[in-house]
Design an enzyme around this catalytic site. Structure first.
Site, short mmCIF file in Angstrom:
data_model
loop_
_atom_site.label_atom_id
_atom_site.label_comp_id
_atom_site.label_asym_id
_atom_site.label_seq_id
_atom_site.Cartn_x
_atom_site.Cartn_y
_atom_site.Cartn_z
N LYS A 197 0.86 -1.18 0.00
CA LYS A 197 0.00 0.00 0.00
C LYS A 197 0.90 1.23 0.00
O LYS A 197 1.69 1.44 0.92
CB LYS A 197 -0.92 0.01 1.21
CG LYS A 197 -1.88 1.21 1.23
CD LYS A 197 -2.79 1.14 2.44
CE LYS A 197 -3.74 2.33 2.49
NZ LYS A 197 -4.63 2.30 3.66
N LYS A 249 -2.31 -1.53 -3.60
CA LYS A 249 -3.14 -0.34 -3.55
C LYS A 249 -2.24 0.89 -3.59
O LYS A 249 -1.29 0.96 -2.83
CB LYS A 249 -3.96 -0.33 -2.25
CG LYS A 249 -4.91 0.86 -2.12
CD LYS A 249 -5.67 0.79 -0.80
CE LYS A 249 -6.64 1.97 -0.68
NZ LYS A 249 -7.36 1.96 0.60
#
Length: 326
Positions: A197, A249
């Site tokens: 992420k 992400k």
């Protein structure tokens, strides 16, 4: 051999032929709908930066989940927005808090016909907006946060979540959550680790969606956009700690990372098409600069082509309708 023996255009002559030889396809079951439930609402609250997306009441969240199940979506990922916040994010631990109540309501509505996922993170619940508790110097305390994550995960499992999504990027979070779940008798609850992420500028609209109180940034714990190899290290660590699935992400600006992770991961790989990606396409389409439907489908197809087994996208119900109509 070369031209004229080889003419790749032969396989592009009409839509039926292109469909026949397509290497990547979209299916509703590969799509996960992120959804927000906000405490204290009497009707859905539109999110201005994300046209078409709302903060739900518990009742409208139920309906959205039922519609997602009916559309054949793979899952729903729940985020909670409480009325009151504190430095420890204690509302996220409350069994009757907005997120845990939302999880219970959705499970009551859809049972096992839709995979119910929930966000294990403190950013929505803290008055400082960070993903963990802070130390005396105002820095995120990784190890103190892990203990809170363990309790938060158990509360969400007991509320009925099938899958937990630890998104805070604390070192060791997957291991601590797995141990806490197993000790509480929730061995069957899965972990979808936000393994890679990144600290991205494209999260902007999400801040409105969860009414974020963040001051500053999260660059000390989310990944640096410049780094590629580091993502594989993060994924390997989460796998060692017991992740059942891993996530990259954002998706759009990190398709190379997604392809790297998909090539090495022995478990399913997810990618999150985040708020900024959604808002940019919606804004360009609203101005007539791009074809909305074609751009949405192409963007999600690109994420699947890069290697995602599943895609979190705010367009999931609409895409599912298009696929059914096709």
């Amino acid at each position: 051999m070369s031209f004229p023996q080889h003419r790749p255009r032969r396989l592009r002559q009409n839509s039926a032929l292109r469909r026949l030889v397509a290497e990547t396809r979209l299916y509703p079951a590969e799509l996960i709908l992120p959804a927000f439930v906000r405490e204290g609402l009497t009707e859905p609250q539109p999110i201005q930066a994300m046209p078409g997306v709302v903060q739900h009441t518990t009742d409208t969240l139920r309906r959205a989940a039922a519609e997602a199940a009916e559309a054949g979506l793979g899952g729903i990922m729940l985020f909670g927005v409480p009325e009151e916040r504190d430095a420890e994010g204690s509302a996220g631990l409350n069994p009757d808090g907005v997120l845990n109540a939302g999880i219970r309501a959705v499970r009551e509505e859809v049972g096992d016909s839709l995979v119910v996922m929930s966000d294990v993170c403190l950013d929505e619940f803290t008055d400082h907006g960070h993903c963990g508790v802070l130390d005396a110097q105002g820095r995120v305390d990784n190890d103190a946060t892990l203990e809170v994550y363990g309790r938060m995960a158990v509360a969400q499992a007991e509320a009925g979540a099938h899958v937990l999504g630890p998104s805070g990027m604390m070192d060791g979070q997957v291991a601590v959550i797995r141990q806490a779940l197993d000790a509480a008798g929730h061995q069957d609850v899965s972990i979808l680790a936000y393994a890679a992420k990144y600290a991205s500028a494209f999260y902007g609209p999400f801040r409105e969606a969860v009414d974020s109180q963040l001051q500053g940034d999260r660059r000390t714990y989310q990944m640096d956009a410049a780094n590629r190899r580091e993502a594989l290290l993060e994924v390997e660590l989460d796998l060692e700690e017991g992740a059942d699935m891993v996530m990259v992400k954002p998706a759009m600006s990190y398709l190379d990372i997604l392809a790297d992770v998909a090539a090495m991961s022995p478990v399913p790989v997810a990618a999150y098409q985040i708020s900024g990606e959604y808002s940019m396409i919606e804004a360009a389409a609203a101005n007539g600069w791009i074809d909305r439907k074609a751009s949405i489908l192409e963007s999600v197809l690109g994420i699947r082509r890069a290697g995602a087994n599943m895609v979190l996208t705010y367009w999931a119900p609409e895409i599912a309708r298009w696929l059914t109509e096709a």
